[in-house]
Design an enzyme around this catalytic site. Structure first.
Site, PDB file in Angstrom:
ATOM      1  N   ARG A  54      24.352  15.843  -9.910  1.00 10.23           N
ATOM      2  CA  ARG A  54      23.314  15.303  -9.017  1.00 10.23           C
ATOM      3  C   ARG A  54      23.888  15.183  -7.616  1.00 10.23           C
ATOM      4  O   ARG A  54      23.229  15.484  -6.625  1.00 10.23           O
ATOM      5  CB  ARG A  54      22.787  13.950  -9.519  1.00 10.23           C
ATOM      6  N   TYR A 107      -0.373  21.589   4.921  1.00 14.80           N
ATOM      7  CA  TYR A 107      -0.489  21.761   3.481  1.00 14.80           C
ATOM      8  C   TYR A 107      -1.094  20.481   2.879  1.00 14.80           C
ATOM      9  O   TYR A 107      -0.660  19.365   3.210  1.00 14.80           O
ATOM     10  CB  TYR A 107       0.894  22.048   2.885  1.00 14.80           C
ATOM     11  N   ASP A 179       7.907  21.831   9.602  1.00 18.40           N
ATOM     12  CA  ASP A 179       7.799  22.554   8.333  1.00 18.40           C
ATOM     13  C   ASP A 179       7.771  24.043   8.679  1.00 18.40           C
ATOM     14  O   ASP A 179       6.802  24.542   9.264  1.00 18.40           O
ATOM     15  CB  ASP A 179       6.517  22.107   7.601  1.00 18.40           C
ATOM     16  N   LYS A 204       8.291  29.535  -1.471  1.00 17.12           N
ATOM     17  CA  LYS A 204       7.494  30.557  -0.782  1.00 17.12           C
ATOM     18  C   LYS A 204       8.371  31.739  -0.347  1.00 17.12           C
ATOM     19  O   LYS A 204       8.941  32.398  -1.188  1.00 17.12           O
ATOM     20  CB  LYS A 204       6.743  29.885   0.368  1.00 17.12           C
TER      21      LYS A 204
HETATM   22  C1  LIG Z   1       3.604  24.618   4.278  1.00 16.89           C
HETATM   23  C2  LIG Z   1       4.020  23.970   2.988  1.00 16.89           C
HETATM   24  N1  LIG Z   1       4.868  22.933   2.998  1.00 16.89           N
HETATM   25  C3  LIG Z   1       5.247  22.311   1.863  1.00 16.89           C
HETATM   26  C4  LIG Z   1       4.765  22.696   0.636  1.00 16.89           C
HETATM   27  C5  LIG Z   1       5.189  21.962  -0.601  1.00 16.89           C
HETATM   28  O1  LIG Z   1       6.138  22.680  -1.293  1.00 16.89           O
HETATM   29  P1  LIG Z   1       6.309  22.673  -2.901  1.00 16.89           P
HETATM   30  O2  LIG Z   1       5.026  23.202  -3.477  1.00 16.89           O
HETATM   31  O3  LIG Z   1       7.484  23.557  -3.113  1.00 16.89           O
HETATM   32  O4  LIG Z   1       6.547  21.262  -3.292  1.00 16.89           O
HETATM   33  C6  LIG Z   1       3.882  23.782   0.565  1.00 16.89           C
HETATM   34  C7  LIG Z   1       3.354  24.220  -0.743  1.00 16.89           C
HETATM   35  O5  LIG Z   1       2.411  24.974  -0.823  1.00 16.89           O
HETATM   36  C8  LIG Z   1       3.496  24.431   1.769  1.00 16.89           C
HETATM   37  O6  LIG Z   1       2.632  25.461   1.768  1.00 16.89           O
END
Ligand SMILES: Cc1ncc(COP(=O)(O)O)c(C=O)c1O
Length: 384
Positions: A54, A107, A179, A204
């Site tokens: 961890r 998101y 992000d 992604k």
């Molecule tokens: C722009 C963006 N940020 C964060 C996330 C969250 O990531 P995760 O689904 O890996 O938890 C997503 C998921 O679709 C996303 O599209």
């Protein structure tokens, strides 16, 4: 980023940073250290600094060093998902009474984390149009601790001027979080533009093959990196060894994949703008996109994500999604295979009724790296 890699170009770092040959066998790919604990040579005598997975695991360390090198940071941290990374960041930086500025397009899961989880601990937020610098400035108050930006945004492909928002954040003495999931570090480098922390859903483009869920935080601030690493261990939502390995593998082809994603998406966006059933195309590569000039300034190319609105409202948009064949109907994005979805009913159902609600006639596509003529033909038939 370690000095060893600082002079190398992105493509070289993607393949080599963190990927040192295994000291035991010479294996050129870091092994999957599928292990929870490590033999100590006498109490406290750690070999290579590892005591419990961890806290740290060699396969995860390889990925974390690679992530730091790709974003031009000093510390990378890998998590079990993008949302786990976001959760760790927010619980490290915020205490009850704090305020954050969040974008009016993000998101849906990120919004849900703020609205349904973080807010319950006594942290409130204001929603700003982060494409408009005055909207961001106006949303900051004397309790604000951070500004959150997603660019390009999900699902409306809005563009935020990272350098300009970093100026507002600096002036207000608050942290800027970007992000970078839609762009990837190949297309955009938020730390170099003044961001304090970069967030990724590794699920992604970084993983790139729709076969793993993961998340990351990267910072150039060593003290903040230490604090985040402390919380990563204290909270425990780490990336496992196999997930780390598969992301590290995906990253090696990130540059060539992103070039093809962008190339295919440009051709598809152009076709969609000409299509009689399409009323609006949202793609930052199009000259008419309101964020086009800023995107051209801060991105290497415009990426593989496109959203578009169709004539006939929600039912027509849902029909297009259902008729697509080569574009697989599904959530997520950033894989080699093309995906299509209806944000209003799928990825962004959790923002219904909020300031982040998305248009009902919106379709989002993640353009893969298949032959573009096959993709164009499928979309034409889906549009009818
Ligand atoms: C722009 C963006 N940020 C964060 C996330 C969250 O990531 P995760 O689904 O890996 O938890 C997503 C998921 O679709 C996303 O599209």
């Amino acid at each position: 980023m370690s000095d060893q890699h600082s002079h190398q170009s992105f493509e070289t770092r993607a393949i080599h940073a963190g990927n040192t040959a295994d000291p035991l066998t010479g294996a050129v790919v870091p092994p999957i250290y599928q292990v929870s604990t490590y033999k100590q040579d006498g109490v406290g005598g750690l070999r290579g600094g590892y005591e419990y997975s961890r806290s740290a695991n060699p396969t995860r360390t390889a990925l974390e060093e690679n992530l730091a090198a790709l974003e031009g940071g000093r510390r990378g941290l890998a998590f079990a998902s993008g949302l786990a990374a976001e959760d760790c960041l927010l619980r490290t930086l915020l205490v009850p009474g704090d305020h954050v500025v969040i974008p009016n397009d993000a998101y849906g899961g990120t919004f849900r984390l703020f609205a349904k989880v973080v807010q319950r601990w006594g942290v409130d937020f204001s929603v700003a149009n982060t494409s408009d610098i005055e909207s961001v400035r106006g949303a900051v108050n004397d309790r604000t601790k951070l500004i959150w930006v997603e660019t390009p945004s999900n699902p409306l492909l809005g563009i935020t001027d990272i350098e300009a928002v970093a100026g507002v954040a600096r002036q207000a003495g608050v942290k800027l979080v970007v992000d970078n999931t839609f762009a990837s570090p190949y297309l955009q480098q938020p730390l170099a533009l003044g961001a304090d922390v970069v967030v990724h859903s590794l699920t992604k483009y970084m993983g790139g093959h729709s076969d793993v869920v993961g998340g990351a935080l990267v910072t150039a601030d060593e003290a903040l990196g230490e604090e985040l690493a402390y919380h990563q261990n204290a909270m425990g939502a780490v990336a496992g060894p196999f997930d780390s390995w598969i992301v590290l593998r995906g990253i090696k082809t990130l540059a060539v994949r992103m070039d093809r994603h962008s190339e295919n998406a440009t051709k598809i966006a152009e076709m969609l703008t000409q299509h009689p059933k399409v009323t609006q195309v949202l793609y930052p590569g199009l000259p008419e996109h309101p964020g086009h000039e800023i995107a051209a300034k801060q991105m290497r190319s415009f990426g593989g994500m496109i959203s578009f609105r169709v004539q006939g409202g929600e039912e027509a948009a849902v029909e297009v999604c259902n008729r697509a064949q080569l574009f697989t109907l599904g959530e997520s994005l950033g894989g080699v295979e093309s995906l299509i979805e209806h944000p209003g009913r799928m990825t962004h159902a959790s923002v219904a009724g909020s300031a982040l609600e998305v248009p009902a006639d919106l379709v989002r596509i993640s353009v893969g790296i298949e032959n573009v003529d096959d993709l164009l033909a499928d979309l034409r038939q889906a549009l009818g």
